[in-house]
Design an enzyme around this catalytic site. Structure first.
Site, PDB file in Angstrom:
ATOM      1  N   ASP A 296       0.993  -1.170   0.039  1.00  0.00           N
ATOM      2  CA  ASP A 296       0.072   0.013   0.105  1.00  0.00           C
ATOM      3  C   ASP A 296       0.987   1.329   0.060  1.00  0.00           C
ATOM      4  OD1 ASP A 296      -2.873   1.137   0.520  1.00  0.00           O
ATOM      5  OD2 ASP A 296      -1.989   2.102   2.236  1.00  0.00           O
TER       6      ASP A 296
ATOM      7  N   GLU B 214       2.067  -0.365  -4.889  1.00  0.00           N
ATOM      8  CA  GLU B 214       1.006   0.794  -5.290  1.00  0.00           C
ATOM      9  C   GLU B 214       1.631   2.074  -5.511  1.00  0.00           C
ATOM     10  OE1 GLU B 214      -3.156   2.867  -3.926  1.00  0.00           O
ATOM     11  OE2 GLU B 214      -1.715   2.705  -2.519  1.00  0.00           O
TER      12      GLU B 214
HETATM   13  C1  NOJ Z   1      -4.577   3.126  -0.683  1.00  0.00           C
HETATM   14  C2  NOJ Z   1      -5.526   2.272  -0.478  1.00  0.00           C
HETATM   15  O1  NOJ Z   1      -5.821   1.487  -1.630  1.00  0.00           O
HETATM   16  C3  NOJ Z   1      -6.588   3.058   0.046  1.00  0.00           C
HETATM   17  O2  NOJ Z   1      -7.807   2.503   0.341  1.00  0.00           O
HETATM   18  C4  NOJ Z   1      -6.231   3.593   1.343  1.00  0.00           C
HETATM   19  O3  NOJ Z   1      -7.168   4.671   1.937  1.00  0.00           O
HETATM   20  C5  NOJ Z   1      -4.925   4.406   1.384  1.00  0.00           C
HETATM   21  N1  NOJ Z   1      -3.854   3.591   0.487  1.00  0.00           N
HETATM   22  C6  NOJ Z   1      -4.223   4.410   2.409  1.00  0.00           C
HETATM   23  O4  NOJ Z   1      -3.781   3.267   3.273  1.00  0.00           O
END
Ligand code: NOJ
Length: 554
Positions: free
Chosen positions: A210, A275
């Site tokens: 993430d 990500e």
């Molecule tokens: C990306 C995640 O996909 C999202 O849902 C989340 O709110 C943020 N990162 C923070 O962790």
């Protein structure tokens, strides 16, 4: 690579499960791990399954659920609302028995403010975990105490929260309840490395990291540059800045890149998907830095774009051909890195709502014909659409805070539509988010009965993909097309020289005719997205009806 058996991830269709919304097994209105197990037949292992190779399950760890699990209080324990460790172990066992790999979320940029680490860190400036997070005195301007810089949280407002108890500010890229960990601190890296080892030991096959490019910020905390192209420069939102200092670059990712490489080395079967919402060029920079066939940066480039060949093609070309090593198709089977194509996730409006159903079918067709991992968001396989949720009922806390600036993510997170019974077969209880009104027809059972449904298309694409080697080890070579509505490319398979495969996709609502290569003496259709029986014009040309996709063997 060429002589060894390819890693599973090279040929994987990955299905993202947002656990709160997939299947509720205990009637509390929230999905859970036992619910995922109940629906294993939908995924793989029975004749009628989708046939996916792996699941990515979004966070199910202990959490106060301020950001629905992306705010973790214990990385190695399970939030009771989702079940317990025994259920998770059972899930691993049963999924593996059916050949389904398991990817979990790794939320390493930040913890919850309720995590013991942060509680300690915040307790005193002298606490031994003080430096596990990012604390700062702030600056004084004209006698006024201000945060250290102008950085803006992704969820609005300053990234700096003043904490009265120790009279300092702490950094939070997301909610103030999600303080950022300090990845420059070796103790943090050690503790977070142990989290990876823990889950790999439990049988986890992959991690979705993430907020990967948020892990490291500019050490000098320099101001971000104002974004001159943003229309509302004073609305205080994330988009007012360019984030040239608050986001990591390949130049300063250093310790995190090393950490990632070490994790891949320690666990020779682990896949890591990071990500980062970046351009193809920046993805390549990350791929070069962490050069491993088991590492890839999420490719979101076509997600949310206008559905036009002139928009998709340059992005795909740049993504697949933009690394220096890809000019010679005979050299290696595909790009230098592990590519992926992602058409939806729990943070983005659903595919059908973005581009329309007919268009979504073409996009999915392309996803399966293009090389690399394929990420499928739960519900997209039946054509689910965004669900309207009135402002007063929004459950996405971040959006409630900054509703005017950022759209809520609830519409794409509503419960999976299994059948036309009450609550769409998701639960026996009123679910945490409403079921979409279209559930009577947009559901798994209904889709299953219809050979022309989205689900039937997905199933045939996944089976075709699994059954054809050229889709796993080919080089992408763009082709010119007659019509500006047709996207065409050739897949050159180094394992079967002499065979040629050409893909055509009609992005438009008109009939198009495409010329075939001059040496195509007996072109054969080996896949078509429709069940059309009328003539296609072969062998002279290929006639494509609106939104049709074809694969031809030449
Ligand atoms: C990306 C995640 O996909 C999202 O849902 C989340 O709110 C943020 N990162 C923070 O962790």
């Amino acid at each position: 690579m060429d002589t060894q058996k390819a890693h599973w991830s090279k040929n994987a269709a990955v299905y993202e499960i947002y656990p709160m919304s997939f299947k509720d097994s205990n009637g509390d209105g929230y999905g859970d791990l036992a619910g995922i197990l109940e629906k294993i037949d939908h995924l793989n292992g029975s004749e009628n399954s989708l046939g996916i190779d792996a699941v990515w399950i979004c966070p199910f760890f202990k959490s106060p659920m301020r950001d629905w699990g992306y705010d973790v209080t214990d990385y190695t324990d399970i939030n009771p609302m989702f079940g317990d460790m025994k259920t998770f172990e059972k899930l691993v066992e049963e999924f593996h028995a059916r050949g389904i790999k398991i990817i979990i979320d790794y939320v390493g940029n930040h913890t919850s403010d309720q995590h013991e680490w942060f509680k300690e860190s915040r307790s005193s400036r002298k606490n031994k975990k003080r430096d596990w997070y990012i604390w700062h005195d702030g600056i004084t301007v004209n006698g006024e105490r201000l945060p250290p810089n102008n950085w803006v949280s992704i969820f609005g407002g300053s990234v700096w929260e003043y904490d009265k108890h120790t009279d300092q500010y702490y950094l939070h890229t997301f909610l103030k309840e999600q303080p950022d960990l300090n990845w420059h601190n070796p103790e943090v890296r050690e503790a977070m490395g142990q989290v990876i080892d823990f889950w790999v030991k439990k049988g986890v096959d992959g991690l979705r990291i993430d907020a990967f490019y948020n892990f490291i910020e500019d050490k000098l905390l320099r101001d971000d540059t104002i974004n001159p192209t943003y229309a509302n420069p004073h609305d205080g939102s994330y988009w007012t800045l360019k984030h040239n200092h608050s986001l990591a670059t390949t130049a300063n990712l250093g310790v995190v890149a090393d950490f990632t490489k070490e994790a891949l080395a320690r666990h020779p079967n682990l896949l890591i998907v990071a990500e980062a919402y970046v351009s193809p060029q920046d993805m390549h920079a990350f791929h070069e830095l962490i050069d491993n066939e088991r590492f890839t940066v999420f490719n979101f480039t076509i997600l949310g774009r206008q559905f036009k060949v002139s928009v998709y093609k340059p992005l795909i070309d740049e993504y697949l051909l933009g690394t220096p090593d890809n000019s010679d198709p005979t050299k290696r089977p595909g790009p230098k890195f592990l590519p992926n194509f992602t058409l939806g996730n729990h943070d983005m409006s659903r595919l059908v709502s973005q581009i329309g159903e007919a268009q979504a079918r073409v996009a999915v067709f392309l996803q399966f014909m293009l090389p690399g991992l394929k990420f499928i968001y739960y519900g997209d396989e039946i054509g689910m659409t965004d669900t309207h949720i009135p402002e007063e009922n929004i459950r996405d806390w971040a959006a409630r805070l900054i509703f005017k600036q950022q759209k809520s993510r609830d519409p794409e997170r509503t419960p999976m539509q299994w059948d036309d019974s009450e609550y769409a077969g998701f639960s026996s209880h009123k679910p945490w988010l409403p079921i979409n009104d279209n559930y009577k027809t947009v559901n798994v059972a209904h889709n299953d009965r219809d050979p022309k449904s989205m689900l039937s298309l997905y199933k045939s694409l996944i089976r075709f993909y699994h059954g054809h080697d050229f889709l796993h080890s080919s080089q992408y070579v763009p082709r010119d097309s007659v019509s500006e509505n047709v996207f065409s490319f050739e897949l050159i398979n180094i394992n079967t020289p002499g065979k040629r495969f050409i893909v055509y996709a009609n992005f438009g609502d008109t009939i198009e005719r495409e010329l075939l290569p001059e040496d195509a003496s007996s072109p054969t259709i080996i896949f078509c997205t429709s069940d059309r029986t009328s003539t296609h014009g072969l062998p002279k040309y290929l006639e494509l009806l609106p939104y049709e996709g074809y694969v031809l063997e030449i």
